[in-house]
Design a protein around this motif. Sequence first.
Motif, PDB file in Angstrom:
ATOM      1  N   PRO A   1      -0.443 -17.560  29.036  1.00 58.37           N
ATOM      2  CA  PRO A   1       0.640 -17.163  29.966  1.00 58.37           C
ATOM      3  C   PRO A   1       1.634 -18.295  30.199  1.00 58.37           C
ATOM      4  O   PRO A   1       2.838 -18.054  30.310  1.00 58.37           O
ATOM      5  CB  PRO A   1      -0.118 -16.797  31.238  1.00 58.37           C
ATOM      6  CG  PRO A   1      -1.486 -16.408  30.772  1.00 58.37           C
ATOM      7  CD  PRO A   1      -1.781 -17.293  29.613  1.00 58.37           C
ATOM      8  N   THR A   2       1.129 -19.519  30.262  1.00 56.75           N
ATOM      9  CA  THR A   2       2.021 -20.666  30.478  1.00 56.75           C
ATOM     10  C   THR A   2       2.985 -20.824  29.310  1.00 56.75           C
ATOM     11  O   THR A   2       4.177 -21.082  29.493  1.00 56.75           O
ATOM     12  CB  THR A   2       1.200 -21.955  30.649  1.00 56.75           C
ATOM     13  OG1 THR A   2       0.283 -21.791  31.724  1.00 56.75           O
ATOM     14  CG2 THR A   2       2.116 -23.143  30.922  1.00 56.75           C
ATOM     15  N   ALA A   3       2.447 -20.654  28.087  1.00 54.69           N
ATOM     16  CA  ALA A   3       3.295 -20.746  26.900  1.00 54.69           C
ATOM     17  C   ALA A   3       4.322 -19.625  26.883  1.00 54.69           C
ATOM     18  O   ALA A   3       5.495 -19.840  26.551  1.00 54.69           O
ATOM     19  CB  ALA A   3       2.432 -20.703  25.637  1.00 54.69           C
ATOM     20  N   MET A   4       3.902 -18.436  27.265  1.00 50.51           N
ATOM     21  CA  MET A   4       4.818 -17.301  27.295  1.00 50.51           C
ATOM     22  C   MET A   4       5.960 -17.567  28.269  1.00 50.51           C
ATOM     23  O   MET A   4       7.128 -17.269  27.987  1.00 50.51           O
ATOM     24  CB  MET A   4       4.059 -16.035  27.701  1.00 50.51           C
ATOM     25  CG  MET A   4       3.015 -15.569  26.695  1.00 50.51           C
ATOM     26  SD  MET A   4       3.749 -14.791  25.246  1.00 50.51           S
ATOM     27  CE  MET A   4       4.347 -13.258  25.946  1.00 50.51           C
ATOM     28  N   GLU A   5       5.649 -18.132  29.419  1.00 54.32           N
ATOM     29  CA  GLU A   5       6.687 -18.450  30.395  1.00 54.32           C
ATOM     30  C   GLU A   5       7.670 -19.472  29.858  1.00 54.32           C
ATOM     31  O   GLU A   5       8.847 -19.479  30.229  1.00 54.32           O
ATOM     32  CB  GLU A   5       6.037 -18.975  31.677  1.00 54.32           C
ATOM     33  CG  GLU A   5       5.270 -17.917  32.457  1.00 54.32           C
ATOM     34  CD  GLU A   5       4.476 -18.512  33.608  1.00 54.32           C
ATOM     35  OE1 GLU A   5       4.607 -19.740  33.826  1.00 54.32           O
ATOM     36  OE2 GLU A   5       3.745 -17.759  34.284  1.00 54.32           O
TER      37      GLU A   5
END
Length: 299
Positions: A263-267
């Motif tokens: 999720p952090t990478a997606m953000e």
Amino acid sequence: MPEYVTDADDPRLADFTGLRDVELRKSLESERGLFVAEGEKVIRRAVGAGYPVRAVLTTERWLASLADVLGDAPVYVVSEEVMQGVAGFQVHRGALASMERLPVPPVAKVLEGGSRIVVLEDLVDHGNVGAPKQHTRRILVLEDLVDHGNVGAIFRCAAALGVDGIVLSPRCADPLYRRSVKVSMGAVFAIPYARMDNWYDGLEQIRAAGFQTLALTPDQGATPMDSVEMGDRVALLLGSEGDGLSSRWLREADEQVCIPMSPTAMEAGVDSLNVVAAAAIACHGLMRGTSIHPGRQQP
């Protein structure tokens, strides 16, 4: 007996001309039915896979180390400068061999299994690489990958993880192009492959052979690769470097699957992997539940 050559334009070296010129090499290799293997290990693997040697271009330093595998093929010995002049780049591994191509089997042959596979020493630890295949259970299907290095790297991943075969769409890059062979470290000789005649209906033959088709997509709404329910025979579809799989193949697949992203990478806008990294992870997932080592199952 080796022949010493001092001129990069010597006609005896024609098989090795312009190795960095993709269009020239495509036409030349197609016309003459050859490909080029670079470096002692790759040359040995090509010979071990049954490809006849047409000619060898090498420097004095590498001559003795190849003597046992070359048979009666002509061997041309040149200086480092002439080697670079012929190839168009510095050949760090010191030897090039032009090899006769063998007929590519039909898709049906790869799907049914039992095709020739050779052992790649020290490529991986898995004991099943090189083992006879009685029944094809896991394959990759590559749609329109155009980068030769990517194709070679995917072959290496597939061979290392025990995939049984690879099917290429008609426009996929040539696995026997020099860069593909080099990047794969000879894995293109270790895994059976075939090329479709018809892209539009290409998946129909694979499904008719009893394969469940999984389409790898960056769409995080798809089924995670590590939780998909896989049957006895599974084909994993991988798309081109830029656009991924075509809409037709995505629709036709039995199921769309993804590699879950952080999720952090997606953000941060990192929503996918390059095709080689994705292929490596997906191949590992594809082999879940199959035998990697005799007597041992993947978790």
